[in-house]
Design a protein around this motif. Structure first.
Motif, PDB file in Angstrom:
ATOM      1  N   TRP A 271       0.830  -1.203   0.000  1.00  0.00           N
ATOM      2  CA  TRP A 271       0.000   0.000   0.000  1.00  0.00           C
ATOM      3  C   TRP A 271       0.865   1.254   0.000  1.00  0.00           C
ATOM      4  O   TRP A 271       1.764   1.394   0.838  1.00  0.00           O
TER       5      TRP A 271
ATOM      6  N   LEU B  37      -2.698   5.973   5.090  1.00  0.00           N
ATOM      7  CA  LEU B  37      -3.051   5.082   3.989  1.00  0.00           C
ATOM      8  C   LEU B  37      -4.377   5.542   3.407  1.00  0.00           C
ATOM      9  O   LEU B  37      -5.150   6.243   4.072  1.00  0.00           O
ATOM     10  N   SER B  38      -4.689   5.119   2.202  1.00  0.00           N
ATOM     11  CA  SER B  38      -5.982   5.451   1.622  1.00  0.00           C
ATOM     12  C   SER B  38      -7.097   4.904   2.496  1.00  0.00           C
ATOM     13  O   SER B  38      -6.902   3.975   3.293  1.00  0.00           O
TER      14      SER B  38
ATOM     15  N   ASP C 216      -9.695   3.049   1.743  1.00  0.00           N
ATOM     16  CA  ASP C 216      -9.946   1.629   1.506  1.00  0.00           C
ATOM     17  C   ASP C 216      -8.864   0.765   2.143  1.00  0.00           C
ATOM     18  O   ASP C 216      -9.157  -0.309   2.702  1.00  0.00           O
ATOM     19  N   ASP C 217      -7.606   1.203   2.071  1.00  0.00           N
ATOM     20  CA  ASP C 217      -6.516   0.431   2.666  1.00  0.00           C
ATOM     21  C   ASP C 217      -6.598   0.444   4.191  1.00  0.00           C
ATOM     22  O   ASP C 217      -6.290  -0.563   4.843  1.00  0.00           O
TER      23      ASP C 217
ATOM     24  N   ALA D 234      -9.230  -2.066   5.107  1.00  0.00           N
ATOM     25  CA  ALA D 234      -8.702  -3.414   4.933  1.00  0.00           C
ATOM     26  C   ALA D 234      -7.764  -3.783   6.081  1.00  0.00           C
ATOM     27  O   ALA D 234      -7.801  -4.914   6.598  1.00  0.00           O
ATOM     28  N   LEU D 235      -6.922  -2.838   6.495  1.00  0.00           N
ATOM     29  CA  LEU D 235      -5.989  -3.105   7.589  1.00  0.00           C
ATOM     30  C   LEU D 235      -6.739  -3.310   8.902  1.00  0.00           C
ATOM     31  O   LEU D 235      -6.425  -4.231   9.667  1.00  0.00           O
TER      32      LEU D 235
END
Length: 259
Positions: free
Chosen positions: A117, A229-230, A232-233, A236-237
């Motif tokens: 990422w 981070l974005s 979406d990231d 997800a994380l």
């Protein structure tokens, strides 16, 4: 007071005004404090905060073939033996605000890398001894135990505090809007009390060592000390991190991590 949303009992803390506590993340025209939406006190088996990041020696049964890629012996020795998840944030250079984050999972056959990422870190890069207002991210290995944000829990297993205290406005170093940067955050346990909301202002190493170092939503520019981070990231994380796997973040410029 901040009330956890997942039934986790926390030590009550006072919530400072958002303009004081959170406006500094990303810096820029509206920044008034060093607070990046955190910093670490690692806890030992007795629960007593230690003054420095994790330094637990690597157990002898771990071979070099099983260590995290890109880490030298000094950095690798700070990864607790029980850790089974590691977010490795590798900076492009000592003075660069550009970095890459990878979530590694430890399996029976060794460490397996997940997605890579793109990320931002502090405006002036990295430092081995973070100080309030230095505009550098702290190099080290830090546990990840607590999360929160302005938006509802996206499905994380970490204790998650949803609070209006994560509201932020203003602009960053490159004139980008900071709104939404704290929609999702994960507290990096640098100079903070693990097991508390990311909004907890306790600083075991003293205020001069900075604090409020978080993983949070990217605002398309450098931060004051956090890693971003974005959106979406970040979601997800948050969904991937498992407190039973004792996750950590390993962060610094590439040369520092190879030590």
């Amino acid at each position: 007071m901040i009330t956890p949303t997942r039934g986790v009992v926390r030590r009550p803390v006072a919530v400072l005004a958002a303009s004081l506590l959170l406006a500094g993340c990303g810096g820029g025209a509206g920044a008034t404090t060093d607070h990046e939406p955190g910093a670490i006190s690692m806890r030992g088996s007795t629960g007593t905060p230690a003054p420095t990041p994790a330094t637990t020696p690597r157990v002898s049964l771990d071979s070099a073939a099983r260590q995290l890629p890109g880490l030298g012996p000094e950095t690798w020795a700070k990864v607790p033996p029980k850790t089974r998840q590691a977010v490795v944030v590798t900076g492009r250079g000592r003075n660069s605000s550009i970095s890459t984050a990878v979530l590694y999972e430890r399996t029976a056959s060794g460490w397996q890398a997940g997605a890579s990422w793109p990320a931002h870190n502090a405006l002036k890069g990295w430092t081995d001894r973070h100080r309030a207002g230095d505009l550098r991210s702290p190099i080290g290995v830090y546990t990840l135990t607590d999360a929160g944000g302005l938006l509802p829990d996206p499905g994380t297993s970490l204790p998650y505090d949803r609070s209006g205290g994560f509201t932020i406005g203003g602009t960053g170093f490159e004139g980008e809007p900071l709104a939404g940067s704290f929609d999702y955050v994960i507290a990096i346990n640098y100079n903070r009390e693990p097991g508390t909301t990311p909004l907890d202002w306790t600083r075991p190493l003293g205020a001069g060592r900075g604090g409020g170092i978080w993983l949070h939503v990217d605002h398309d520019g450098p931060t004051q000390g956090c890693v971003s981070l974005s959106e979406d990231d970040m979601k997800a994380l948050l969904r991937a991190l498992d407190p039973d796997r004792d996750p950590v973040v390993v962060m610094g410029d590439a040369a520092a991590l190879r030590r």
